[in-house]
Write a protein that holds these residues in place. Structure first.
Motif, PDB file in Angstrom:
ATOM      1  N   CYS A  11       0.692  -1.347  -0.492  1.00 59.86           N
ATOM      2  CA  CYS A  11      -0.080   0.184  -0.392  1.00 59.86           C
ATOM      3  C   CYS A  11       0.826   1.710   0.224  1.00 59.86           C
ATOM      4  N   LYS A  12       2.007   1.036   0.298  1.00 61.14           N
ATOM      5  CA  LYS A  12       3.046   2.178   0.115  1.00 61.14           C
ATOM      6  C   LYS A  12       4.262   2.184   0.222  1.00 61.14           C
ATOM      7  N   PRO A  13       4.159   2.070  -1.661  1.00 66.69           N
ATOM      8  CA  PRO A  13       5.488   1.453  -1.735  1.00 66.69           C
ATOM      9  C   PRO A  13       6.413   2.962  -2.057  1.00 66.69           C
ATOM     10  N   TYR A  14       6.043   3.934  -1.190  1.00 70.58           N
ATOM     11  CA  TYR A  14       6.979   5.084  -1.566  1.00 70.58           C
ATOM     12  C   TYR A  14       8.369   4.889  -0.601  1.00 70.58           C
ATOM     13  N   VAL A  15       7.735   4.225   0.198  1.00 64.53           N
ATOM     14  CA  VAL A  15       9.035   3.710   1.492  1.00 64.53           C
ATOM     15  C   VAL A  15       9.998   3.270   1.374  1.00 64.53           C
ATOM     16  N   VAL A  16       9.933   1.715   0.445  1.00 71.45           N
ATOM     17  CA  VAL A  16      10.430   1.100  -0.018  1.00 71.45           C
ATOM     18  C   VAL A  16      11.453   1.895  -1.199  1.00 71.45           C
ATOM     19  N   GLU A  17      10.749   2.721  -1.924  1.00 69.50           N
ATOM     20  CA  GLU A  17      11.540   3.792  -2.924  1.00 69.50           C
ATOM     21  C   GLU A  17      12.499   4.906  -2.298  1.00 69.50           C
ATOM     22  N   GLY A  18      11.987   5.672  -1.035  1.00 68.15           N
ATOM     23  CA  GLY A  18      12.776   6.266  -0.361  1.00 68.15           C
ATOM     24  C   GLY A  18      14.191   5.282   0.416  1.00 68.15           C
ATOM     25  N   LEU A  19      13.865   4.485   0.568  1.00 68.59           N
ATOM     26  CA  LEU A  19      15.130   3.706   1.247  1.00 68.59           C
ATOM     27  C   LEU A  19      16.361   3.240   0.414  1.00 68.59           C
ATOM     28  N   GLN A  20      15.237   3.100  -0.882  1.00 63.31           N
ATOM     29  CA  GLN A  20      16.385   2.787  -1.995  1.00 63.31           C
ATOM     30  C   GLN A  20      17.022   4.175  -2.225  1.00 63.31           C
ATOM     31  N   ALA A  21      16.156   4.894  -2.795  1.00 64.47           N
ATOM     32  CA  ALA A  21      16.715   6.297  -2.927  1.00 64.47           C
ATOM     33  C   ALA A  21      17.872   6.175  -1.532  1.00 64.47           C
ATOM     34  N   LEU A  22      17.870   6.814  -0.597  1.00 69.12           N
ATOM     35  CA  LEU A  22      18.695   6.675   0.562  1.00 69.12           C
ATOM     36  C   LEU A  22      20.177   5.832   0.682  1.00 69.12           C
ATOM     37  N   ALA A  23      19.528   5.180   0.485  1.00 65.83           N
ATOM     38  CA  ALA A  23      20.982   3.510   0.153  1.00 65.83           C
ATOM     39  C   ALA A  23      21.818   3.694  -1.412  1.00 65.83           C
ATOM     40  N   SER A  24      20.910   4.431  -1.928  1.00 61.65           N
ATOM     41  CA  SER A  24      22.349   4.584  -2.877  1.00 61.65           C
ATOM     42  C   SER A  24      22.976   6.038  -2.756  1.00 61.65           C
ATOM     43  N   LEU A  25      22.702   6.720  -2.327  1.00 57.27           N
ATOM     44  CA  LEU A  25      23.522   7.805  -1.674  1.00 57.27           C
ATOM     45  C   LEU A  25      24.814   7.142  -0.926  1.00 57.27           C
ATOM     46  N   PRO A  26      25.597   8.332  -1.687  1.00 59.53           N
ATOM     47  CA  PRO A  26      27.479   8.021  -1.034  1.00 59.53           C
ATOM     48  C   PRO A  26      27.617   8.420   0.510  1.00 59.53           C
ATOM     49  N   SER A  27      27.923   7.123   1.078  1.00 59.59           N
ATOM     50  CA  SER A  27      27.993   7.817   2.918  1.00 59.59           C
ATOM     51  C   SER A  27      29.093   8.708   2.601  1.00 59.59           C
ATOM     52  N   LYS A  28      28.919   9.282   4.172  1.00 62.13           N
ATOM     53  CA  LYS A  28      29.147  10.213   4.381  1.00 62.13           C
ATOM     54  C   LYS A  28      30.707   9.310   5.151  1.00 62.13           C
ATOM     55  N   LYS A  29      32.309   9.763   5.116  1.00 68.47           N
ATOM     56  CA  LYS A  29      33.137   8.785   5.928  1.00 68.47           C
ATOM     57  C   LYS A  29      33.230   9.426   7.548  1.00 68.47           C
ATOM     58  N   THR A  30      32.699   8.255   8.127  1.00 67.57           N
ATOM     59  CA  THR A  30      32.554   9.218   9.545  1.00 67.57           C
ATOM     60  C   THR A  30      33.699   8.049  10.374  1.00 67.57           C
ATOM     61  N   GLY A  31      34.679   9.199  10.429  1.00 65.25           N
ATOM     62  CA  GLY A  31      35.814   8.446  11.102  1.00 65.25           C
ATOM     63  C   GLY A  31      36.289   9.493  11.963  1.00 65.25           C
ATOM     64  N   MET A  32      37.547   9.878  12.623  1.00 65.98           N
ATOM     65  CA  MET A  32      38.324  10.496  13.712  1.00 65.98           C
ATOM     66  C   MET A  32      39.180  11.845  12.634  1.00 65.98           C
ATOM     67  N   GLY A  33      38.809  12.807  12.861  1.00 68.08           N
ATOM     68  CA  GLY A  33      39.377  13.413  12.005  1.00 68.08           C
ATOM     69  C   GLY A  33      40.205  14.105  13.025  1.00 68.08           C
ATOM     70  N   ILE A  34      41.275  15.631  11.971  1.00 67.70           N
ATOM     71  CA  ILE A  34      42.892  15.316  12.586  1.00 67.70           C
ATOM     72  C   ILE A  34      42.121  17.055  13.429  1.00 67.70           C
ATOM     73  N   SER A  35      42.804  17.133  14.688  1.00 68.36           N
ATOM     74  CA  SER A  35      42.789  18.730  15.040  1.00 68.36           C
ATOM     75  C   SER A  35      43.423  20.193  14.186  1.00 68.36           C
TER      76      SER A  35
END
Length: 169
Positions: free
Chosen positions: A84-108
């Motif tokens: 009934c709500k196909p927009y949820v799966v489409e939204g999740l697929q769009a979110l998964a296809s985005l490039p992930s930000k590299k989360t890690g320790m930065g340098i001061s």
């Protein structure tokens, strides 16, 4: 001789709305759904399985995708439910296809300045860096090398510009 403790009489508090308190407690005790797409499509009147089936998501992946081969296969596969709500799966697929930000320790910023100073003055001579007066924490050559490598990893272009020979006119 001390007095015996008297029980305090419980009186009804008319200024408190019990219905509102119960509703507030129920809302607070309910789990918080972290995913925005699922939270917006969630229907509190339905069960978890019903909600996920409406969104086109699986409750139990083992029933949805049975394992074939040497292992025991389940003959009972969940019936396909109308989504009934196909927009949820489409939204999740769009979110998964985005490039992930590299989360890690930065340098001061202090460490960046420290490494730049060391590399500008000494290049890759870590023993000389260890004897420098800006080496406040008395890092060993190996520790300085580790910091330089970390800087190389996070700021590759800047490091290349520092180490490349500059042409003087």
């Amino acid at each position: 001789m001390p007095k015996a403790k008297q029980k305090r009489r419980h009186t009804f508090n008319y200024s408190v709305n019990r219905k509102k308190l119960k509703r507030k407690a129920k809302k607070k005790s309910a789990p918080r759904i972290a995913c925005n797409e699922i939270r917006n499509a969630w229907d509190d009147t339905k069960s978890v399985a019903g909600n996920l089936a409406d969104m086109g998501l699986a409750v139990d992946p083992n029933k949805t995708l049975p394992i074939h081969g040497n292992m025991v296969t389940s003959t009972k596969v969940e019936q396909s439910h109308i989504v009934c709500k196909p927009y949820v799966v489409e939204g999740l697929q769009a979110l998964a296809s985005l490039p992930s930000k590299k989360t890690g320790m930065g340098i001061s910023s202090d460490m960046i300045q420290y490494v730049r100073h060391m590399v500008e003055n000494y290049g890759e001579d870590y023993k000389a860096m260890a004897r420098d007066e800006k080496n406040y924490y008395q890092d060993t050559p190996k520790q300085i090398q580790h910091k330089v490598n970390l800087y190389k990893h996070h700021h590759a272009k800047e490091y290349k510009a520092l180490t490349s020979p500059q042409k003087e006119p």
